[in-house]
Design a protein around this motif. Structure first.
Motif, mmCIF file in Angstrom:
data_model
loop_
_atom_site.group_PDB
_atom_site.id
_atom_site.type_symbol
_atom_site.label_atom_id
_atom_site.label_comp_id
_atom_site.label_asym_id
_atom_site.label_seq_id
_atom_site.Cartn_x
_atom_site.Cartn_y
_atom_site.Cartn_z
ATOM 1 N N ARG B 8 -32.902 -19.747 -9.370
ATOM 2 C CA ARG B 8 -31.696 -19.308 -8.620
ATOM 3 C C ARG B 8 -31.105 -20.433 -7.786
ATOM 4 O O ARG B 8 -29.902 -20.546 -7.646
ATOM 5 C CB ARG B 8 -32.068 -18.142 -7.670
ATOM 6 C CG ARG B 8 -31.881 -16.764 -8.258
ATOM 7 C CD ARG B 8 -31.500 -15.749 -7.181
ATOM 8 N NE ARG B 8 -30.210 -16.024 -6.570
ATOM 9 C CZ ARG B 8 -29.894 -15.667 -5.318
ATOM 10 N NH1 ARG B 8 -30.766 -15.059 -4.537
ATOM 11 N NH2 ARG B 8 -28.690 -15.943 -4.824
ATOM 12 N N LEU B 9 -31.971 -21.285 -7.189
ATOM 13 C CA LEU B 9 -31.453 -22.294 -6.245
ATOM 14 C C LEU B 9 -31.669 -23.711 -6.749
ATOM 15 O O LEU B 9 -32.786 -24.118 -7.078
ATOM 16 C CB LEU B 9 -32.138 -22.173 -4.882
ATOM 17 C CG LEU B 9 -31.704 -23.269 -3.868
ATOM 18 C CD1 LEU B 9 -30.260 -23.007 -3.407
ATOM 19 C CD2 LEU B 9 -32.642 -23.349 -2.700
ATOM 20 N N ILE B 81 -35.425 -20.777 4.920
ATOM 21 C CA ILE B 81 -34.374 -19.993 4.260
ATOM 22 C C ILE B 81 -35.007 -18.764 3.609
ATOM 23 O O ILE B 81 -36.209 -18.727 3.385
ATOM 24 C CB ILE B 81 -33.644 -20.823 3.173
ATOM 25 C CG1 ILE B 81 -34.612 -21.198 2.038
ATOM 26 C CG2 ILE B 81 -33.004 -22.062 3.751
ATOM 27 C CD1 ILE B 81 -33.882 -21.673 0.807
ATOM 28 N N LEU B 83 -34.685 -16.228 0.275
ATOM 29 C CA LEU B 83 -34.084 -15.989 -1.040
ATOM 30 C C LEU B 83 -34.743 -14.738 -1.600
ATOM 31 O O LEU B 83 -35.980 -14.682 -1.705
ATOM 32 C CB LEU B 83 -34.319 -17.194 -1.964
ATOM 33 C CG LEU B 83 -33.501 -18.434 -1.631
ATOM 34 C CD1 LEU B 83 -34.056 -19.651 -2.358
ATOM 35 C CD2 LEU B 83 -32.029 -18.216 -2.009
#
Lengths: 101, 101, 101, 101, 101, 101, 101
Positions: B8-9, B81, B83
């Motif tokens: 995803r990142l 972060i 996610l």
């Protein structure tokens, strides 16, 4: 013991893994010194070294100390880390003052 | 789970996405430890890496760690972060202390 | 709407114009959440990009994100601006953490 | 008026002389707004530009905005100056956020 | 004595090992001065030198002082170290003010 | 008068010797203004210039203003100096805002 | 006297040894001024110069002043040193404002 750690950790960039030497806790005549009376030695042994860092011109400059060398350490600086319950210190190559023969 | 996040990142520049390892909450004899007694591990696994950053001479320097490697992390630094409700930390390549084997 | 803005503003240097995504104000079952309960998303969409900035060697380095890409944003930083009464944020390319797929 | 000033002052290096736009003091229905209610616009017009500044490699980089362009200005920064009793602001090229079309 | 130390420690980078000169504790007529009355001399002798440091262009620049030279020292700066119970000071080459003939 | 000073002092590097212009102490109708009411002019005349400074690539960059030019000065900065009892100000070339025609 | 000192001390890098000029302690009519009334002169004579310093491109740039030249000094800065009981000041070449003719 330290050798195993050396195989476990590969320092990155210009970092150098050092095991600090501890001054003898006993006097020459064998009397045990209280911890507070034991002067901190600014000496240690190089356990592992990183590949080095790039200078401003982009060249990779290898570290200036080698595994096994005895080194003179600054009073401050370095990252204290624990590996397998043993304490080591990670310095940047440029922080280490000199090599002791 | 982490692998999906990895897809995803795509971190930018010399950033490295790391999933921090958590120390076992139980003693070897299975007793559940209170959270406060669980020491924070400074270790993690690399989930995703950016393309790298340019050095002063303009060359693109790829990151020095790879996906899947176990790494030694600094006590401070990094961007926390979330996610998909899972916590990760983004480090700059140069912040990571070493690779653990 | 955002597309018109994109045509109105040409960011300079390595600046990137981003429209921050807002978390859904309603729960899945349709209950309206008070603003304070709505978590700020650190995600946004790239609306416009500048030509890039020069590195130390004098080369023009284009921005690393493209118009339309979904990006992961830092908690702090960026210039809040209003264009046609709509709020956007201008980031430096190097502030943006990653691209989300 | 601004054009005469443009001929009077040649900014140096990467400086850009800007005349800030002032929001209309009247509502659409013609009611005069008190000064405090008039929002400061972060927009202006480029009146004159310097030759540019040298990058780290010694190349002269011309300014990225042109005379007559409408520009988006940062909230802070810039040198307020008076020329022939009229107020202008001198920005460094790199402070200007973008060009408005 | 100092010569032995010189063989024991190899300073790193642009570091220079200096033995500071101590002003005579006695007046010319032989009267012993109290320590507080003895002015600190800003002079010393070079005991050992490192290989030098790299400049911005990546060239290795050797230190500008040689072993045995008498040097003028700054009032502040330098790392105080002990080798075999004797006090020395490590300076960066660039901290040393001049060579005395 | 200023011309003699110009011959006396050769500024070094990118320094520029400026004689600041003083606003007229009298109104147009000849009334003498108290000093406090006389606005400080940010304008001056270039009296002498240094050879220039080196940029990062090692090239000598001559100053961007010439002797005799009228210049727009920043509100702050500059070294006030006295030469033959007359006050001048030494600026770095990069501090001067622009040339006035 | 100063010439002997010049032979004794070889400044390093871009350092310049200066003997500051002292304003006349007597008025033109011969009256001795109290020390506090004697204005500090920002002028001096160059006694000795170092070889110079390297610029960013690695070139050795010799100092811009010569032995015997009269120089204009900044109000602050410089290292005060004593040589043979006489006071001198060591400046970096870049601190010296200009050469006086």
């Amino acid at each position: 013991m330290a050798a195993n750690v050396a195989r476990r950790l590969k320092p990155l960039f210009d970092r150098v893994l050092v095991e600090r030497l501890v001054a003898p806790q006993k006097t020459k005549s064998g009397i045990l010194l209280p911890e507070s009376a034991v002067p901190a030695l600014n000496e240690g042994v190089v356990i592992a070294v990183g590949p080095g860092a790039r200078d401003q011109a982009g060249n990779l400059i290898p570290p200036s100390v080698k595994i096994g060398e005895k080194v003179l350490l600054p009073e401050f600086g370095g990252n204290k880390i624990k590996l397998d319950d043993k304490e080591f210190t990670l310095y940047r190559d440029v922080e280490i003052l000199g090599v002791l023969h």
